[in-house]
Design a protein around this motif. Structure first.
Motif: not given
Length: 563
Positions: A447-468
């Motif tokens: 997912a992209g966050a183009p306004r993070f700290n004014h320079t932008g950031k992309v995170i790579i992540f996982s979602m574990q099951g249905m426990d949020n």
């Protein structure tokens, strides 16, 4: 496509086996598909293949449905080489029941994605809003459409019950000692006008009692303030020599809340009476029943009868305090006479709205209320990934809708990469979403966050099951202020083996050589012998508007771990 002119230029389309699901473009035989420029026809376009027939699914986020600019989706046939037939699907008219909607300018078609597994598609309205009290919450809403272009169901993972989701029953003493009735009726009308009566918010029922109990109207009977007020104006005093308050409360509990009461709604009872009950021995049993049913009770003692006859009201007041929920200072009222009822309208309304789960006017921090879920979309194996740029004070979030339910990661999941001290910057996480498949055949989300700290950031992540539970494995950070790094991302499986080879990250406002040229960073995923897996990221260069993935003359290499 040209959004300004509202048209799509389609060329002969051919699949390239072994690459991604993109097209080869033949610019010798273009086909012009005309649409409304005012509707932004062509803002999003997806291919759609059903039963050997070729279609384009086209978003038009400013399209009109009646008087409302809801946006809509068009299907355009590509089966005829000489002409193109487009028709509106009317998805903008889809209504979510039991919610006070605000559909105007909801931008249906601003995001659009197809599912190649079943040829369905999802179109989102990220600015769809619903009314809660005096506020509108822009949670976003999406529509699933099946392969045959028929609406299937609504997807709205950010939608939550309004704080004003209440069932209120007013128990009104109408015995002969109440005088004048017009003052009591005026109070009833005034308090009803304070309530946010609408689908998904407050609904009200009224019963009147003396010797007998009459249901004036039930919870389910009216759906607006005007309707309820008009019904209240028609209520006449029923009279009666006795005041059977216990019977009135019991009927409210066992009957009124059963006629139109909603699961999950906060139950509230307001009792207005001017004298001790003639069935007081039954009060203990009746109040215990109210407690078991989690009914919050407000009780109003009208002292007009006692004051006119100079009677000590102590026993009466103790009885009304017993009827009211604890603590008394929040749930018990007394007024000198019927005319003074108007003086407690504001205070009673305020206390009801300040119930646990009620409207907190001092709340300044938003969770999902303004999330705009569906701002971006991506189909994954078990559902849909939705970007929600407005969640958590505009830091943003990523939600997931699956056949088993919705997955909403906790706010704390993001804090390491999006700390609270930077939340006022508005990172816009979820501006775009996609996924990658690792060499170990594990799918991770991006997912992209183009306004993070004014320079932008992309995170790579996982979602574990249905426990949020969301786990961020790695982040990529832009290096130029205002470049909007992460506003576009794409994963590419070059050789068609099911493993992602290249992750592309766009920074369309990157400034170089004296002007805003934009830049694409190319990240190549490669396997290494590390405990779980790791990647080497190659920084690709954008020169003269071309990308050369095989060239390394202008690349630098960084090793990052995703454990």
């Amino acid at each position: 496509m040209d959004h300004r002119r509202g048209l799509i230029t389609a060329w002969a389309l051919f699949f390239l086996p072994g690459l991604t699901d993109t097209f080869n473009i033949d610019d010798k035989k273009p086909k012009i598909i005309q649409g409304s420029k005012d509707a932004f026809f062509g803002y999003r376009v997806q291919q759609h293949l059903v039963g050997g027939k070729k279609w384009l699914v086209v978003g038009a986020p400013f399209d009109n449905n009646g008087a409302q600019r809801t946006g809509d989706i068009y299907r355009c046939s590509l089966n005829n080489d000489t002409s193109t037939d487009c028709s509106k699907l009317g998805i903008g008219r889809v209504t979510l029941s039991n919610v006070s909607e605000r559909k105007d300018n909801m931008r249906l078609g601003m995001s659009l994605v197809t599912n190649p597994k079943d040829n369905s598609f999802v179109a989102c309205s990220p600015l769809w809003s619903h009314e809660c009290g005096s506020s509108y919450y822009t949670t976003g809403m999406c529509s699933r459409v099946n392969a045959n272009f028929r609406f299937s169901r609504i997807v709205a993972p950010a939608l939550q019950k309004c704080p004003t989701f209440m069932d209120i029953v007013i128990v009104l003493d109408g015995s002969n000692s109440i005088y004048p009735w017009e003052e009591v009726q005026g109070f009833l009308i005034s308090i009803l006008q304070k309530f946010y009566i609408a689908p998904g918010q407050i609904q009200v029922g009224v019963l009147q009692y003396g010797e007998k109990v009459v249901h004036e109207f039930f919870l389910k009977d009216f759906r607006s303030v005007n309707e309820v007020v008009e019904a209240a104006k028609r209520i006449e005093q029923r009279g009666g020599e006795e005041t059977r308050t216990a019977l009135g409360i019991e009927k409210a509990c066992t009957e009124a809340f059963q006629h139109g009461g909603r699961k999950g709604a906060k139950k509230v009872m307001i009792v207005i009476t001017d004298g001790e009950s003639h069935d007081s021995p039954d009060l203990k049993r009746v109040i215990e029943r109210c407690e078991r049913d989690n009914i919050t009770r407000y009780a109003v003692a009208v002292l007009g009868y006692y004051n006119r006859r100079k009677i000590n009201p102590e026993a009466f007041l103790n009885e009304i305090k017993f009827i009211a929920s604890d603590p008394d200072d929040k749930h018990f009222f007394n007024v000198t006479d019927e005319a003074a009822l108007k003086d407690i309208v504001d205070a009673l309304g305020e206390r009801i709205f300040n119930l646990e789960g009620g409207t907190n006017k001092n709340e300044t921090s938003f969770g999902l209320e303004m999330s705009q879920a569906g701002f971006s979309l991506h189909v994954v194996e078990d559902g849909i990934l939705l970007g929600a740029v407005g969640a958590y004070d505009w830091n943003g979030a990523v939600l997931k809708e699956t056949s088993s339910g919705k997955v909403i990661p906790r706010r704390e999941s993001y804090l390491k990469e999006f700390p609270d001290e930077l939340k006022n910057h508005g990172a816009y996480l979820g501006y775009t979403v996609t996924s990658v498949v690792t060499p170990q055949r594990v799918r991770l989300y991006v997912a992209g966050a183009p306004r993070f700290n004014h320079t932008g950031k992309v995170i790579i992540f996982s979602m574990q099951g249905m426990d949020n539970n969301l786990i961020i494995h790695q982040s990529l950070v832009g290096d130029q202020i205002g470049s909007y790094f992460g506003s576009e991302i794409g994963s590419v499986d070059v050789d068609g083996d099911g493993v992602t080879d290249v992750l592309l990250v766009g920074a369309p406002m990157f400034f170089s050589d004296g002007r805003e040229r934009g830049r694409v960073s190319v990240y190549v995923l490669r396997e290494r012998e590390v405990s779980v897996w790791t990647t080497i990221l190659h920084y690709g260069c954008h020169r003269a508007g071309m990308l050369n993935l095989r060239s390394s003359s202008c690349c630098k290499t960084t090793t990052l771990s995703m454990l």
